[in-house]
Design a protein around this motif. Structure first.
Motif, PDB file in Angstrom:
ATOM      1  N   GLN A 151       0.862  -1.183   0.000  1.00  0.00           N
ATOM      2  CA  GLN A 151       0.000   0.000   0.000  1.00  0.00           C
ATOM      3  C   GLN A 151       0.900   1.236   0.000  1.00  0.00           C
ATOM      4  O   GLN A 151       1.751   1.370   0.900  1.00  0.00           O
ATOM      5  N   PRO A 152       0.767   2.125  -1.001  1.00  0.00           N
ATOM      6  CA  PRO A 152       1.742   3.205  -1.184  1.00  0.00           C
ATOM      7  C   PRO A 152       2.048   3.993   0.091  1.00  0.00           C
ATOM      8  O   PRO A 152       3.216   4.192   0.422  1.00  0.00           O
ATOM      9  N   ASP A 153       1.056   4.416   0.852  1.00  0.00           N
ATOM     10  CA  ASP A 153       1.347   5.280   1.999  1.00  0.00           C
ATOM     11  C   ASP A 153       1.857   4.486   3.201  1.00  0.00           C
ATOM     12  O   ASP A 153       2.355   5.064   4.170  1.00  0.00           O
ATOM     13  N   LEU A 154       1.727   3.139   3.158  1.00  0.00           N
ATOM     14  CA  LEU A 154       2.195   2.348   4.292  1.00  0.00           C
ATOM     15  C   LEU A 154       3.579   1.735   4.066  1.00  0.00           C
ATOM     16  O   LEU A 154       4.301   1.446   5.022  1.00  0.00           O
ATOM     17  N   ALA A 155       3.933   1.550   2.798  1.00  0.00           N
ATOM     18  CA  ALA A 155       5.194   0.864   2.490  1.00  0.00           C
ATOM     19  C   ALA A 155       6.393   1.631   3.061  1.00  0.00           C
ATOM     20  O   ALA A 155       7.265   1.057   3.714  1.00  0.00           O
ATOM     21  N   LEU A 156       6.396   2.950   2.823  1.00  0.00           N
ATOM     22  CA  LEU A 156       7.497   3.773   3.312  1.00  0.00           C
ATOM     23  C   LEU A 156       7.560   3.749   4.840  1.00  0.00           C
ATOM     24  O   LEU A 156       8.634   3.632   5.446  1.00  0.00           O
ATOM     25  N   LEU A 157       6.388   3.788   5.451  1.00  0.00           N
ATOM     26  CA  LEU A 157       6.311   3.742   6.911  1.00  0.00           C
ATOM     27  C   LEU A 157       6.859   2.419   7.442  1.00  0.00           C
ATOM     28  O   LEU A 157       7.612   2.387   8.431  1.00  0.00           O
ATOM     29  N   ALA A 158       6.498   1.328   6.741  1.00  0.00           N
ATOM     30  CA  ALA A 158       6.967   0.007   7.168  1.00  0.00           C
ATOM     31  C   ALA A 158       8.487  -0.064   7.112  1.00  0.00           C
ATOM     32  O   ALA A 158       9.136  -0.568   8.040  1.00  0.00           O
ATOM     33  N   VAL A 159       9.073   0.446   6.033  1.00  0.00           N
ATOM     34  CA  VAL A 159      10.529   0.449   5.915  1.00  0.00           C
ATOM     35  C   VAL A 159      11.148   1.305   7.030  1.00  0.00           C
ATOM     36  O   VAL A 159      12.143   0.918   7.655  1.00  0.00           O
ATOM     37  N   ALA A 160      10.521   2.438   7.317  1.00  0.00           N
ATOM     38  CA  ALA A 160      11.031   3.322   8.371  1.00  0.00           C
ATOM     39  C   ALA A 160      11.010   2.623   9.724  1.00  0.00           C
ATOM     40  O   ALA A 160      11.975   2.683  10.490  1.00  0.00           O
ATOM     41  N   VAL A 161       9.912   1.907  10.010  1.00  0.00           N
ATOM     42  CA  VAL A 161       9.804   1.210  11.301  1.00  0.00           C
ATOM     43  C   VAL A 161      10.871   0.128  11.419  1.00  0.00           C
ATOM     44  O   VAL A 161      11.555   0.009  12.455  1.00  0.00           O
ATOM     45  N   ALA A 162      11.049  -0.624  10.345  1.00  0.00           N
ATOM     46  CA  ALA A 162      12.085  -1.663  10.362  1.00  0.00           C
ATOM     47  C   ALA A 162      13.458  -1.042  10.583  1.00  0.00           C
ATOM     48  O   ALA A 162      14.293  -1.583  11.310  1.00  0.00           O
ATOM     49  N   THR A 163      13.673   0.104   9.954  1.00  0.00           N
ATOM     50  CA  THR A 163      14.957   0.792  10.093  1.00  0.00           C
ATOM     51  C   THR A 163      15.202   1.223  11.538  1.00  0.00           C
ATOM     52  O   THR A 163      16.292   1.045  12.082  1.00  0.00           O
ATOM     53  N   ILE A 164      14.167   1.789  12.156  1.00  0.00           N
ATOM     54  CA  ILE A 164      14.302   2.215  13.557  1.00  0.00           C
ATOM     55  C   ILE A 164      14.673   1.018  14.431  1.00  0.00           C
ATOM     56  O   ILE A 164      15.600   1.067  15.237  1.00  0.00           O
ATOM     57  N   TRP A 165      13.924  -0.079  14.225  1.00  0.00           N
ATOM     58  CA  TRP A 165      14.157  -1.277  15.032  1.00  0.00           C
ATOM     59  C   TRP A 165      15.595  -1.766  14.877  1.00  0.00           C
ATOM     60  O   TRP A 165      16.253  -2.167  15.824  1.00  0.00           O
ATOM     61  N   TRP A 166      16.105  -1.675  13.644  1.00  0.00           N
ATOM     62  CA  TRP A 166      17.449  -2.159  13.346  1.00  0.00           C
ATOM     63  C   TRP A 166      18.520  -1.239  13.926  1.00  0.00           C
ATOM     64  O   TRP A 166      19.583  -1.682  14.338  1.00  0.00           O
ATOM     65  N   SER A 167      18.225   0.057  13.981  1.00  0.00           N
ATOM     66  CA  SER A 167      19.267   1.040  14.288  1.00  0.00           C
ATOM     67  C   SER A 167      19.361   1.423  15.758  1.00  0.00           C
ATOM     68  O   SER A 167      20.171   2.275  16.120  1.00  0.00           O
ATOM     69  N   ILE A 168      18.544   0.827  16.624  1.00  0.00           N
ATOM     70  CA  ILE A 168      18.484   1.267  18.020  1.00  0.00           C
ATOM     71  C   ILE A 168      19.813   1.130  18.757  1.00  0.00           C
ATOM     72  O   ILE A 168      20.201   1.989  19.542  1.00  0.00           O
ATOM     73  N   GLY A 169      20.556   0.080  18.471  1.00  0.00           N
ATOM     74  CA  GLY A 169      21.732  -0.263  19.273  1.00  0.00           C
ATOM     75  C   GLY A 169      22.766   0.835  19.458  1.00  0.00           C
ATOM     76  O   GLY A 169      23.049   1.254  20.590  1.00  0.00           O
ATOM     77  N   LEU A 170      23.297   1.352  18.346  1.00  0.00           N
ATOM     78  CA  LEU A 170      24.418   2.293  18.452  1.00  0.00           C
ATOM     79  C   LEU A 170      24.045   3.598  19.171  1.00  0.00           C
ATOM     80  O   LEU A 170      24.732   4.002  20.119  1.00  0.00           O
ATOM     81  N   PRO A 171      22.943   4.278  18.762  1.00  0.00           N
ATOM     82  CA  PRO A 171      22.612   5.517  19.486  1.00  0.00           C
ATOM     83  C   PRO A 171      22.347   5.273  20.966  1.00  0.00           C
ATOM     84  O   PRO A 171      22.743   6.086  21.813  1.00  0.00           O
ATOM     85  N   MET A 172      21.722   4.146  21.286  1.00  0.00           N
ATOM     86  CA  MET A 172      21.470   3.846  22.706  1.00  0.00           C
ATOM     87  C   MET A 172      22.789   3.747  23.463  1.00  0.00           C
ATOM     88  O   MET A 172      22.931   4.287  24.560  1.00  0.00           O
ATOM     89  N   MET A 173      23.755   3.073  22.849  1.00  0.00           N
ATOM     90  CA  MET A 173      25.060   2.941  23.495  1.00  0.00           C
ATOM     91  C   MET A 173      25.742   4.308  23.630  1.00  0.00           C
ATOM     92  O   MET A 173      26.369   4.594  24.645  1.00  0.00           O
ATOM     93  N   LEU A 174      25.609   5.146  22.587  1.00  0.00           N
ATOM     94  CA  LEU A 174      26.206   6.483  22.660  1.00  0.00           C
ATOM     95  C   LEU A 174      25.585   7.278  23.801  1.00  0.00           C
ATOM     96  O   LEU A 174      26.270   7.943  24.567  1.00  0.00           O
ATOM     97  N   PHE A 175      24.258   7.192  23.930  1.00  0.00           N
ATOM     98  CA  PHE A 175      23.586   7.915  25.016  1.00  0.00           C
ATOM     99  C   PHE A 175      23.982   7.351  26.380  1.00  0.00           C
ATOM    100  O   PHE A 175      24.176   8.111  27.338  1.00  0.00           O
ATOM    101  N   LEU A 176      24.103   6.022  26.464  1.00  0.00           N
ATOM    102  CA  LEU A 176      24.526   5.430  27.742  1.00  0.00           C
ATOM    103  C   LEU A 176      25.919   5.919  28.110  1.00  0.00           C
ATOM    104  O   LEU A 176      26.177   6.282  29.268  1.00  0.00           O
ATOM    105  N   ALA A 177      26.802   5.953  27.100  1.00  0.00           N
ATOM    106  CA  ALA A 177      28.157   6.439  27.366  1.00  0.00           C
ATOM    107  C   ALA A 177      28.108   7.901  27.806  1.00  0.00           C
ATOM    108  O   ALA A 177      28.788   8.306  28.751  1.00  0.00           O
ATOM    109  N   GLY A 178      27.252   8.694  27.128  1.00  0.00           N
ATOM    110  CA  GLY A 178      27.110  10.101  27.491  1.00  0.00           C
ATOM    111  C   GLY A 178      26.594  10.261  28.907  1.00  0.00           C
ATOM    112  O   GLY A 178      27.077  11.092  29.679  1.00  0.00           O
ATOM    113  N   LEU A 179      25.611   9.445  29.278  1.00  0.00           N
ATOM    114  CA  LEU A 179      25.019   9.537  30.621  1.00  0.00           C
ATOM    115  C   LEU A 179      26.052   9.197  31.686  1.00  0.00           C
ATOM    116  O   LEU A 179      26.087   9.809  32.757  1.00  0.00           O
TER     117      LEU A 179
END
Lengths: 291, 366
Positions: A151-179
């Motif tokens: 579905q055109p308006d959902l496909a991009l959203l689905a890819v974005a959600v998958a991307t977020i799920w995949w990318s959580i690790g590094l920024p979380m670690m950066l924030f933990l290091a910052g904290l």
């Protein structure tokens, strides 16, 4: 250069040489050749004819490029703020000693070690309309399953959600290091200064994490403007190009239509765009310095 | 009226008890020092009072109000942290105003208090700077200013002078003394430096081994230490402590014999000492004068000489191997290896009962 400088350079050469060779051969040369290629009509079979700015002129009026560029910015706008907020929240929640927190840190980081192929496979299981996880849930609720990926308006959203799920690790670690860099005693001082949790977060934690926030936003923006694998494997850019990012467009132009010169021109434009956006963010993030 | 009252405060981390039934009462406007070695629990006690640690038992009261269940900000205390703990991204002005804003103090009042504190502490030109742009001494004053503007009933100072160089330490010590004269509040200072404790505090609480060993005015602690540990911790060099034997005698004062046979007639009452068990004598170095060989209470071999200018410390050993530190005049010619006489001033000697508790000379100049 004096004799001493020449001698130390000679001594350093064997150590720098091998890396320099690889760096020039695999990075600098392609970069320059890519730029040169963008002024040519070229195919992978040896054909190469100078075309001046023709590729760039064509780009300016290519509706597919326009759509892909729009999609790419949508990805960045959808992913980066949400990812930053989620990873900051996770880091705040998991920044404590003890086994439970460390298990969860590992769990949230684990998605980052998976390859993009695995990620898309997992999200296919979740999103596919026939017998996917969400489809089952929808049907259990007595509703028609949603075809997220077609579905055109959902496909991009689905890819974005998958991307977020995949990318959580590094920024979380950066924030933990910052904290963990923030000295404990300023939180104690804040407690004695009657700061509640929200005030402490807004006036103490967040300003102390400012550099980390800038870093995460810059890294993630640069990364998401180059989004490729998830879109190619999950939706193939469809339906009707609705989820096609610029890099996928470059890939298709170069390796399915064999127009290397045109693909190079697109790549140059994307390069300049990423550079410009990143520099802007860096300026914005560091401009408010003390007098 | 009592300012701060601690009643049987207990604190443990797991199996390790760090405070074991600490009780204490402070007068209003009193300056009290917690003196003890590192790991004695003195910082923990300060943090319990501040509310940064919760006590496992007992009560903390301030101005008659029980505060140990309150969050740190509601206790009426202000703390100056050892490493200042200034907010790095806030200006000096905001650092001082932050607590007042959170407490909902009116804007004009905040500005007035901040300016007043900055004027007194001479940091007015620094008000719009960030902590990173200040020197160590200026940061220290900002930290003090942040405490002053809150107008607390009790100031808690955690090793306030330990991060300053020697010259600045002396100046800040004077400033602290002036501050305490100006504000209507009580002070507690944690320190491991007895010179700081002795010079600033009205009373010193010597803390060791999870407990307050002794509370009293500096000179009383020096002159009448409650036990062997306090006697040896307070004063430099540490007090000489040696095992002695109580001699028979008719007089009310105890006479004792050291391991090498020499006799010291003390002014400590004899009552209660006979038959109690092994005793120890305590003599400060200034009560052990170096004399010519044969002219003192006993003779000793010199092992080490420390020349301090105005006086000379002589580390010597008696014939039975007992080490003693004596004092000689600044121009002393004594050298390591010499045999010298030691004159022990019995009138200044302390005795310690088998349980370690101190017995002191009567008519002593405490």
């Amino acid at each position: 250069m004096n004799a001493l400088g020449r001698r130390s350079l000679l001594q350093a050469a064997p150590f720098i040489g091998p890396f320099l060779l690889l760096y020039v051969g695999l990075l600098i040369y392609p970069l320059i050749d890519g730029l040169a290629l963008s002024f040519h009509r070229a195919d992978p079979f040896g054909g190469r004819a100078f075309a001046g700015l023709e590729n760039y002129a064509r780009l300016a009026s290519d509706p597919v490029f326009g759509q892909a560029l729009g999609n790419t910015f949508k990805y960045a706008v959808l992913v980066v703020p949400v990812l930053t907020a989620i990873t900051l929240a996770l880091a705040l929640a998991l920044n404590k000693p003890g086994r439970t927190a460390s298990v969860f840190r590992g769990l949230f980081f684990s998605s980052s070690v998976l390859s993009v192929t695995i990620i898309t496979l997992i999200w296919r299981f979740v999103l596919t309309p026939d017998a996917g996880l969400l489809a089952e849930a929808w049907e259990a609720g007595g509703r028609e399953p949603v075809p997220f990926l077609s579905q055109p308006d959902l496909a991009l959203l689905a890819v974005a959600v998958a991307t977020i799920w995949w990318s959580i690790g590094l920024p979380m670690m950066l924030f933990l290091a910052g904290l963990q860099q923030i000295p404990e005693d300023i939180f104690e001082a804040a407690a004695l200064d009657r700061a509640n949790r929200w005030t402490t977060f807004r006036r103490i934690t967040l300003p102390s994490l400012r550099r980390t926030v800038v870093l995460v936003v810059m890294l993630q923006t640069a990364a998401q403007l180059q989004l490729f694998g998830q879109a190619q494997l999950l939706t193939a850019g469809g339906p009707g190009g609705a989820s096609r990012p610029v890099v996928l467009f470059i890939y298709e132009t170069a390796f399915t239509r064999w127009e290397l010169g045109y693909a190079s021109a697109i790549a140059q434009v994307l390069f300049v765009l990423i550079l410009a956006v990143t520099l802007l963010q860096f300026r914005a993030g560091t401009s408010r310095r003390e007098p | 009226m009592a300012s701060l009252e601690l009643i049987e405060v207990r604190k443990a981390y797991g199996a390790a008890t760090v405070l074991d039934g600490v009780s204490l009462s402070m007068e209003t406007r009193e300056f009290l020092a917690f003196l003890g070695p590192s790991g004695s629990g003195k910082s923990t006690l300060l943090r319990v009072i501040a509310g940064l640690e919760t006590a496992d038992g007992g009560e903390v009261r301030l101005g008659g109000r029980r505060i140990d269940q309150l969050p740190p900000g509601d206790r009426g205390v202000a703390m100056v942290f050892q490493h200042y703990a200034l907010y790095p991204h806030m200006s000096v002005r905001d650092n001082m105003a932050f607590g007042l804003r959170n407490a909902g103090v009116a804007k004009g009042e905040i500005g007035r208090r901040v300016l007043e504190a900055a004027r007194v502490l001479e940091i007015e030109p620094e008000l719009d700077r960030k902590p990173a742009q200040l020197s160590g001494g200026q940061r220290q004053r900002v930290a003090i200013g942040r405490a002053i503007v809150k107008q607390p009933q009790l100031f808690l100072l955690d090793e306030p002078l330990s991060n300053l160089d020697a010259a600045l330490r002396m100046r800040t010590r004077v400033q602290l003394a002036e501050l305490r004269n100006r504000v209507d509040a009580a002070f507690i200072m944690v320190t491991h430096d007895q010179a700081e404790a002795m010079t600033l505090a009205d009373r010193v609480a010597v803390i060791h081994d999870r407990r307050i060993q002794q509370v009293g005015p500096p000179m009383e602690i020096y002159a009448r230490p409650a036990n062997v540990w306090v006697a040896r911790f307070v004063g430099s060099p540490a007090m000489n402590v040696a095992p002695v034997e109580l001699l028979d005698g008719e007089s009310g004062r105890a006479s004792v014999r050291l391991g090498d046979g020499s006799q010291v007639d003390t002014r400590v009452p004899r009552a209660g000492l006979a038959g109690a068990g092994p005793l120890q004598i305590g003599l400060r170095a200034e009560s052990v004068r170096v004399t010519g060989a044969g002219a003192g209470t006993t003779d000793a071999r010199v092992e080490l000489v420390e020349r301090l200018g105005d006086r000379t410390l002589v580390y010597a050993r008696l014939s039975d191997g007992q080490a003693l530190t004596g004092e000689d005049r600044g121009a002393s010619r004594v050298q390591a290896g010499d045999i010298v006489g030691l004159h022990m001033e019995g009138a200044a000697a302390h005795l310690f009962a088998p349980d370690g508790s101190g017995r002191h000379p009567v008519e002593s100049t405490a």
